[in-house]
Design a protein around this motif. Structure first.
Motif: not given
Lengths: 195, 195
Positions: B43, B47-50, B52-54, B56, B67, B69-71, B127, B130
């Motif tokens: 699970k 994560s693309s979102g995490k 790109l976030d971390f 920057e 990274w 999805n659980r950072s 499941d 990206t």
């Protein structure tokens, strides 16, 4: 019907195909994270990768669609009075504040608020995808460097969406200081039925 | 050990924390989609979102981390001889060819090849997140308009990653004409153990 999301909280709602949902920033400069699930099969959900691919744009506004991981249209953006939304960054989480804000203390987050409001529907935190970040002002330069600036939204700005399938929608009033210029505010939304 | 991914196919492999995986474009101008799962808890995944976030940054190369999805950090990019990878677009799928290429016939896709190679591990198509698109040349302008150009990678270019946790990794040799300049080619990868 008007719904009020208090500051640093969230709310889930079901929509029928054709329903209109209008997400409003009542005071200005506040972000709302939105995630979408197929109401009849929760394994189908909003996908940033599929949306950026099919819409061929990082920036999404009036006329664009939000797509699912199964390549189906979930929402159409009918109107966007502000014109700046983000679909790059994941919802802020406890780790966002620990790692990026250097704050080890408890801090409310969009991921926590999405989880709280989606768990009653059987959705766990691991199943929450990257959200469509309404009013979020993420800037990028030609080298791809990202920066989060205060939203450009003014009091009363809104984004109006039309559901393209029956949906479970969850929205937040964002908890991250960088996303809203350091002040936490509510988000309002209205739902109007297609019937 | 050298692994060969034939054109328009994929392969999955387990890595231990500290292992090095080197993804090689043996002929040049070929894309490889990579997805990552925590080997002990599927699970947790890339994560693309995490990321790109971390990190920057939209563009990710030497020194950046991928990274979950659980950072948590999943991979570190140790070396990147080409320097252009994409983390915006979802893996190509049957619908990519139907909708974007106007091709209703069967066409192999990265999503199909990821699914085939991950199903034996209990991972279903829904499941698959990206992917990190190695060697993929996605250009964006200041208005966020996206375009997919042929890769800039030359024969022998590679990206070297270090596993930051025990991982299940799946890689493809991409099946989409736009991603590789219209010619399908293999991808090679090498794994070297930290022990």
């Amino acid at each position: 019907m008007l719904y009020i999301i208090e500051e640093q909280s969230g709310k889930a709602v079901r929509l029928k195909k054709g329903d209109i949902i209008t997400v409003i920033d009542p005071q200005g400069k506040q972000v709302s994270d939105m995630v979408l699930f197929n109401a009849h099969d929760l394994k189908e959900k909003i996908s940033s990768g599929k949306t950026l691919d099919f819409e061929e744009s990082i920036l999404l506004s009036t006329g664009h669609f939000l797509w699912s991981n199964r390549s189906n249209k979930m929402m159409r953006i009918l109107e966007d009075t502000n014109g700046r939304n983000d679909f790059l960054l994941a919802p802020c989480s406890a780790e966002t504040f620990r790692i990026m804000y250097n704050n080890p203390e408890y801090h409310p987050s969009c991921l926590e608020n999405l989880t709280k409001n989606l768990e009653p529907y059987g959705i766990s935190q691991d199943d929450i995808p990257t959200a469509f970040n309404i009013f979020m002002n993420v800037q990028f330069d030609e080298k791809g460097k990202l920066s989060v600036l205060p939203p450009t939204s003014k009091a009363g700005d809104y984004v109006k969406f039309e559901a393209q399938m029956d949906l479970l929608v969850c929205l937040t009033a964002c908890s991250a200081e960088d996303s809203n210029g350091g002040s936490f505010k509510p988000i309002h939304f209205e739902v109007s039925s297609s019937n």
